[in-house]
Scaffold this active site. Structure first.
Site, PDB file in Angstrom:
ATOM      1  N   HIS A  10      -6.064   8.143  13.702  1.00 21.99           N
ATOM      2  CA  HIS A  10      -5.610   7.981  14.975  1.00 21.99           C
ATOM      3  C   HIS A  10      -5.577   6.801  15.603  1.00 21.99           C
ATOM      4  O   HIS A  10      -5.805   6.295  16.750  1.00 21.99           O
ATOM      5  CB  HIS A  10      -6.376   9.144  15.978  1.00 21.99           C
ATOM      6  N   HIS A  48      -3.239  15.238  21.385  1.00 24.90           N
ATOM      7  CA  HIS A  48      -4.437  15.892  20.738  1.00 24.90           C
ATOM      8  C   HIS A  48      -5.034  16.686  21.656  1.00 24.90           C
ATOM      9  O   HIS A  48      -6.309  16.988  21.579  1.00 24.90           O
ATOM     10  CB  HIS A  48      -5.372  14.577  20.195  1.00 24.90           C
ATOM     11  N   ASP A  54      -6.210  21.983   8.668  1.00 25.70           N
ATOM     12  CA  ASP A  54      -6.019  20.651   9.295  1.00 25.70           C
ATOM     13  C   ASP A  54      -5.060  19.748   8.054  1.00 25.70           C
ATOM     14  O   ASP A  54      -5.206  18.935   7.429  1.00 25.70           O
ATOM     15  CB  ASP A  54      -7.434  19.964   8.845  1.00 25.70           C
ATOM     16  N   GLU A 102      -0.190  19.035  16.739  1.00 22.25           N
ATOM     17  CA  GLU A 102       0.136  17.549  17.043  1.00 22.25           C
ATOM     18  C   GLU A 102       1.692  17.256  16.360  1.00 22.25           C
ATOM     19  O   GLU A 102       1.933  17.115  15.249  1.00 22.25           O
ATOM     20  CB  GLU A 102      -0.749  16.670  16.591  1.00 22.25           C
TER      21      GLU A 102
HETATM   22  C1  GAL Z   1      -7.181  15.674  13.713  1.00 22.97           C
HETATM   23  C2  GAL Z   1      -7.545  15.619  12.490  1.00 22.97           C
HETATM   24  C3  GAL Z   1      -8.990  16.060  11.927  1.00 22.97           C
HETATM   25  C4  GAL Z   1      -9.888  15.425  12.702  1.00 22.97           C
HETATM   26  C5  GAL Z   1      -9.610  15.592  14.274  1.00 22.97           C
HETATM   27  C6  GAL Z   1     -10.578  14.939  15.269  1.00 22.97           C
HETATM   28  O1  GAL Z   1      -5.878  15.444  14.259  1.00 22.97           O
HETATM   29  O2  GAL Z   1      -6.386  16.182  11.780  1.00 22.97           O
HETATM   30  O3  GAL Z   1      -9.017  16.062  10.605  1.00 22.97           O
HETATM   31  O4  GAL Z   1      -9.978  14.247  12.379  1.00 22.97           O
HETATM   32  O5  GAL Z   1      -8.334  15.231  14.404  1.00 22.97           O
HETATM   33  O6  GAL Z   1     -11.446  15.418  15.167  1.00 22.97           O
END
Ligand code: GAL
Length: 355
Positions: free
Chosen positions: A107, A180, A254, A320
């Site tokens: 991110h 998110h 995920d 997302e």
């Molecule tokens: C998501 C990601 C997860 C985790 C989460 C934040 O977008 O796919 O693996 O990192 O964000 O906790």
């Protein structure tokens, strides 16, 4: 400011100010977005009896968003999702990013757009109240090349919230922005989980991951797997099926679902989420080729959210819209390159109803 767009100012403990804008529509939808991370902090939506509840996870205290390791409601950038080994090549040159997920970049890196203070660029109090936030990400920010001028427009129109992310650069770079927000359509996050929510994703394939959640490079068909959400299916129905290695690696869902090979001109339906208990339905539209569905697997009770409720595994889920993860290192996944003169555009629509 008219009643359909209210602004409040909060002083953080470090002395800086966060502004929160609340947009309301006559259908009962009310959304609050803060300048810390251009974050969707709350979203009130009516259930089948017309009773409104907050259907997104987050914090009451804006100071908690300074850390926000779970990225509740946050705008993700400069690159949403993971970039393997925190590095990529662009036009023959290697760039090294800040890493924040083992050896990898998640991110956007250690700071990312989600922990920055954005400016309020514009507020429109018309029939479709809108706030536009702006951020300038300098050349070298978290390791990314080129200065990037970013806008995040949040527009409420009846029972629909639209987010439009746009960005322009002064030198070639890579960009992938997303939001998110974790949804729990029951409106009782911290009391009930989302395993009974019915999810539909009209995608024939998804991106398998390795043990570090980095794409293996394969695009795999969903047919005959727990990743087939082409018809409405309860999130919890297959989530514990340990015969599926991909679920074990993700500790649940995920993964990124493939909706196309490149962004489309107009948003189209990419997911439908329904909570049978409250009757609330969320339809999500996007112009992006990928949709990361994360079932809140890492929520472990260490985040104390709104109303002093602990968030535990699967108390919320996020959807997302984005490019496929690690695209800068995977030519077969498309391209994340943005050149001067071009405009990056990620258009997301959340459409609410209740029956
Ligand atoms: C998501 C990601 C997860 C985790 C989460 C934040 O977008 O796919 O693996 O990192 O964000 O906790």
């Amino acid at each position: 400011m008219k009643h359909n767009a209210r602004q409040r100012c909060h002083r953080l403990t470090d002395g800086r100010s966060v502004h929160a804008i609340t947009l309301t529509s006559d259908t009962g939808l009310e959304v609050t977005i803060s300048t810390l991370g251009a974050t969707l902090q709350s979203l009130l939506a009516p259930d089948r009896h017309g009773a409104s509840s907050d259907v997104v996870l987050g914090y009451d205290d804006f100071n908690d968003y300074l850390k926000n390791d779970a990225y509740f409601g946050a705008t993700l950038g400069r690159y949403a999702n993971r970039i393997g080994e925190g590095r990529f090549f662009l036009d023959g040159r290697e760039y090294r990013l800040s890493t924040n997920d083992g050896r990898h970049t998640l991110h956007g890196g250690a700071i990312g757009f989600s922990r920055k203070l954005w400016d309020i660029h514009d507020v429109d109090t018309g029939d479709a109240p809108t706030v536009v936030m702006a951020l300038s990400s300098e050349d070298g920010d978290d390791g990314f090349p080129g200065t990037l001028a970013v806008r995040a427009a949040f527009e409420l129109r009846g029972s629909q919230l639209a987010i439009r992310y746009t960005a322009e650069c002064d030198a070639p770079t890579i960009v992938c922005l997303s939001n998110h927000t974790y949804f729990n359509l029951n409106g009782l996050a911290g009391s009930t989980d989302i395993l009974g929510h019915e999810l539909t994703i009209p995608a024939d394939s998804y991106v398998p991951i390795d043990v570090n959640s980095i794409p293996t490079g394969e695009i795999r068909a969903v047919v005959d797997t727990p990743f087939d959400f082409r018809t409405p299916t309860a999130v919890g129905m297959r989530i514990r099926d340990a015969r599926e290695t991909q679920l074990v690696r993700g500790r649940g869902y995920d993964h990124c679902w493939c909706l196309g090979s490149s962004p489309t001109d107009e948003p189209r339906l990419v997911a439908r989420l329904r909570d049978p208990a409250s009757g609330r339905t969320l339809e999500m539209l996007s112009n992006q080729p990928g949709l990361q569905f994360y079932s809140g697997n890492f929520l472990d009770g260490t985040s104390v959210g709104k109303q002093q409720r602990m968030y535990r595994q699967s108390d919320g889920l996020s959807l997302e819209p984005q490019l496929l993860p690690d695209t800068p290192n995977r030519p077969t996944f498309g391209t994340a390159r943005l050149a001067p003169g071009a405009v990056y555009n990620n258009h997301i629509i959340y459409r609410f109803s209740a029956q």
